[in-house]
Design an enzyme around this catalytic site. Structure first.
Site, PDB file in Angstrom:
ATOM      1  N   GLY A  93       0.834  -1.209   0.048  1.00 32.17           N
ATOM      2  CA  GLY A  93      -0.044  -0.090  -0.007  1.00 32.17           C
ATOM      3  C   GLY A  93       0.878   1.192  -0.025  1.00 32.17           C
ATOM      4  N   GLY A  95       2.531   3.784   1.688  1.00 24.22           N
ATOM      5  CA  GLY A  95       3.158   3.851   3.045  1.00 24.22           C
ATOM      6  C   GLY A  95       3.794   5.354   3.131  1.00 24.22           C
ATOM      7  CE  LYS A 112       8.181   7.357  -3.511  1.00 22.58           C
ATOM      8  NZ  LYS A 112       8.947   6.788  -4.916  1.00 22.58           N
ATOM      9  N   GLY A 125       7.380   7.127   6.765  1.00 26.12           N
ATOM     10  CA  GLY A 125       6.419   7.786   5.717  1.00 26.12           C
ATOM     11  C   GLY A 125       7.305   8.785   4.957  1.00 26.12           C
ATOM     12  CG  ASP A 255       5.639  -3.517  -4.878  1.00 26.07           C
ATOM     13  OD1 ASP A 255       6.231  -4.548  -5.068  1.00 26.07           O
ATOM     14  OD2 ASP A 255       6.111  -2.486  -4.139  1.00 26.07           O
ATOM     15  CG  ASN A 256       7.964  -0.795  -7.261  1.00 28.57           C
ATOM     16  OD1 ASN A 256       7.086  -0.179  -6.568  1.00 28.57           O
ATOM     17  ND2 ASN A 256       9.173  -1.182  -7.043  1.00 28.57           N
ATOM     18  CG  ASP A 265       6.947   3.513  -6.860  1.00 22.39           C
ATOM     19  OD1 ASP A 265       6.161   4.634  -7.209  1.00 22.39           O
ATOM     20  OD2 ASP A 265       6.736   2.490  -6.232  1.00 22.39           O
TER      21      ASP A 265
END
Ligand code: AMP
Ligand code: MG
Length: 488
Positions: A93, A95, A112, A125, A255-256, A265
Site C-alpha cells: 500500500g 506507505g 510522495k 512515511g 507493486d512497482n 517508482d
C-alpha cells in the site's frame, strides 16, 4: 492537521476515490516544517491547468508540501500488495504517498514522502532529498526520451531530519500520472478472495483506460482477458524501450508495475554507462534478479502474476495462458524495432537480429560506453566518418569487421541508415548516475541550479545543449563508486 486553502486552483473529478472504502484509507499529509522550493515542471503544470503565478505562490508551496489541503481534495492512501524479489509480500500500500485526487484533465496527483499512512509498516512515511531529486529528474528524462513514465509537478524540500544509513533531510515530490494503479492493487484483492472488489477495480480500469477491451476482440469476448492482453502488450513495449535505451529500473517488483505500462517508482534505477548486459544497479539485489538483461523476462513473470490475480474474472486458465504467451513475441518485435531505429533503419533487413546481437556482444566485450557509442554512430551516419566510433574500441579490427558485415547486409537489401532517425533515437543526454549525483550534491548545499539545469537539458535529450557538453561525456572515475540501494 493541515488546513484547507481558500481558492480552488485545481478542478477535480471523481476517480479512484469513487470506488469506495475497500480501496484505501483517507489520510491527510503530515505537516512538513519550513518547506522550500527545489524545482517544478512548467509543462506538467500546464497539463493540469496551473499557471506560473500559482506555481510560484506560497499557497502552492503549502499545498505541495502537504501543509494545506487543496480545496476539493480528499487525500487517500491506497491499498495494494505485491511480489517483492519473487516472493509474495502481502499487504503493502501507499506507505508514504497520498493520492490528492484526479484532475478534470484526467491526471492523478500524488504527494510522495508526505508522512505516515496505515500502510507504512514501521516506516517513517518520508522520502529523502537525494531519492526525490532522482525521481523528479527521472520523470523528466524518460518523458523527454519518449518513454512512458509518471512525471513530477514539483519538488519541495525541508530541513526535517530523516534517518537512513545516515541522517538526511526530507522532501516531498508531487507526482502526476493518468493512474498510479499497480499490478499489486489487483494482486491484493485476489489474495484476499475479494472478487467483488477485484471486479470493481478491473471494470474501473477498463472503463477509464482500456475501453476497447469491453469488446475484447481476440480475447474470446472476455473483457478481462482483453485487459490482460492490453497490459501485457504495453508492458512488453515499455521494457523494449528500456532495453534499447539502456535503462535499468532496479526494483521490478509487481507493486512497482503500472497497469498503464508507465515507468513507475524510481528507486535505485540507472542508465547504462559501459555496456554490461549483466549489470545490477541495485545494491540491495545481490543475486541480480533485476539485472539489465533479466528485465524482459521479469516483465513476463510480472504479467503472469497479474494473470493469476485476474483469473477469478477471466475464469479460463487456457485463455489466460494464451494471452500472456503473447508477451514474449510482443517484446521481441518491439525491441527489434527499437534497435533497428538506433541503427537508422525503419524496417527489417535480412539478418538484422544476428547483426544486432553481434554488435551488443562486441560492446559488452569491451564495456563500450552505451549512450556515447550510439550517439557517435548517429553522427557517423551523417558525416560518413566512423573514426570517432572506432576510437571507442581497443580492438579496432573487431569493430571494422562488424561495420563491414553490417554494410554488406544493408547493400544486399538496398538500404542505408537514416542519420536523422538515429539522431532522434539515440539521445545525447541520459540521466546517468553521476549527473543525478552532481545535482544532489549541489542541492544538499542549498544550490538547486544543477537540478534545474539538468531538468532543462533532459527534457530535450536529442538536442545539443551548448555549455553542457560535459553532461554528454564519459562518466568520471568516481561514478563507479556510487552505490544505490532501496534506501530512499
Ligand atoms: P518501494 O520499495 O519504494 O517501492 O516501497 C515498497 C513499499 O514500502 C511501499 O508500500 C511503500 O509505500 C513502502 N515504503 C517505502 N519506504 C517507506 C517509508 N519510508 N515509510 C513508509 N513506507 C515506505
Ligand atoms: Mg514502490
Amino acid at each position: 492537521m493541515p488546513v484547507a486553502t481558500s481558492r480552488a486552483p485545481i478542478t477535480w473529478r471523481q476517480g479512484l476515490h469513487g470506488l469506495g472504502a475497500a480501496f484505501g484509507s483517507p489520510q491527510p499529509a503530515a505537516a512538513l516544517p519550513d518547506p522550500y522550493w527545489i524545482a517544478h515542471d512548467r509543462d506538467v503544470a500546464t497539463l493540469l491547468g496551473l499557471d506560473e503565478h500559482w506555481m510560484s505562490s506560497d499557497e502552492a508551496l503549502r499545498a505541495l508540501s502537504g501543509n494545506t489541503v487543496l480545496p476539493g481534495s480528499t487525500p487517500l492512501a491506497t491499498v495494494y500488495g505485491g511480489h517483492q524479489f519473487g516472493v509474495w509480500a502481502g499487504r503493502l500500500g501507499d506507505g508514504r504517498a497520498v493520492l490528492l485526487g484526479e484532475t478534470a484533465q484526467g491526471q492523478e496527483i500524488q504527494l510522495k514522502g508526505s508522512g505516515r499512512t496505515p500502510y507504512s509498516r514501521g516506516g517513517d512515511g518520508r522520502a529523502v532529498l537525494r531519492s526525490s531529486i532522482r525521481e523528479f529528474l527521472a520523470g523528466t528524462a524518460m518523458h523527454g526520451l519518449g518513454i512512458s513514465t509518471t512525471r513530477a509537478l514539483a519538488l519541495v524540500g525541508s530541513p526535517l531530519p530523516v534517518q537512513r544509513e545516515e541522517q538526511e533531510t526530507a522532501a516531498v515530490l508531487t507526482r502526476v500520472a493518468p493512474s498510479f494503479i499497480r499490478f499489486g492493487h489487483f494482486e491484493w484483492f485476489a489474495s484476499q478472495g475479494q472478487t467483488t472488489e477485484l471486479r470493481q477495480l478491473a471494470d474501473y480500469v477498463i472503463e477509464r483506460y482500456y475501453p476497447e477491451c469491453r469488446d475484447a476482440d481476440g480475447a474470446g469476448g472476455n473483457a478481462y482477458a482483453g485487459l490482460l492482453r492490453a497490459v501485457s502488450e504495453r508492458t512488453a513495449h515499455l521494457i523494449a524501450q528500456w532495453q534499447a535505451v539502456g535503462f535499468m529500473h532496479g526494483v521490478m517488483n509487481t507493486d512497482n508495475m503500472s497497469i498503464l505500462g508507465l515507468t513507475l517508482d524510481y528507486g535505485p534505477f540507472q542508465f547504462m554507462d559501459g555496456y554490461d548486459p549483466r549489470h545490477i544497479c541495485n545494491h540491495s539485489d545481490p543475486l541480480g534478479r533485476y539485472a539489465f538483461d533479466e528485465q524482459p523476462g521479469v516483465g513476463h513473470w510480472n504479467v503472469a502474476c497479474l494473470a493469476r490475480a485476474l483469473l477469478p474474472l477471466i475464469a479460463d486458465v487456457a485463455l489466460a495462458q494464451t494471452v500472456i504467451a503473447a508477451y514474449t513475441p510482443a517484446f521481441h518485435d518491439a525491441y527489434l524495432a527499437r534497435m533497428r531505429a538506433k541503427l537508422g533503419l525503419r524496417a527489417a533487413f535480412e539478418g538484422d537480429e544476428a547483426c544486432i546481437a553481434d554488435l551488443l556482444r562486441l560492446l559488452a566485450s569491451e564495456r563500450v560506453d552505451y549512450p556515447i557509442f550510439w550517439r557517435r554512430l548517429s553522427h557517423a551516419a551523417a558525416s560518413g566518418d566512423h573514426a570517432p566510433v572506432r576510437g571507442l574500441f581497443i580492438d579496432g579490427a573487431a569493430w571494422d569487421a562488424w561495420l563491414l558485415s553490417f554494410k554488406k547486409l544493408l547493400a544486399l537489401d538496398g538500404k542505408a541508415p537514416e542519420a536523422d532517425l538515429m539522431l532522434k533515437t539515440n539521445p545525447q543526454y541520459v540521466l546517468r548516475n553521476h549527473l543525478a549525483e552532481l545535482a544532489i550534491r549541489d542541492a544538499k548545499l542549498g544550490d538547486f541550479s544543477t537540478v534545474q539545469a539538468l531538468q532543462r537539458v533532459l527534457a530535450h535529450p536529442f538536442d545539443e545543449h551548448p555549455g553542457h557538453d560535459d553532461w554528454a561525456g564519459f562518466p568520471p572515475d568516481w561514478a563507479g563508486t556510487l552505490s544505490l540501494s532501496c534506501s530512499s
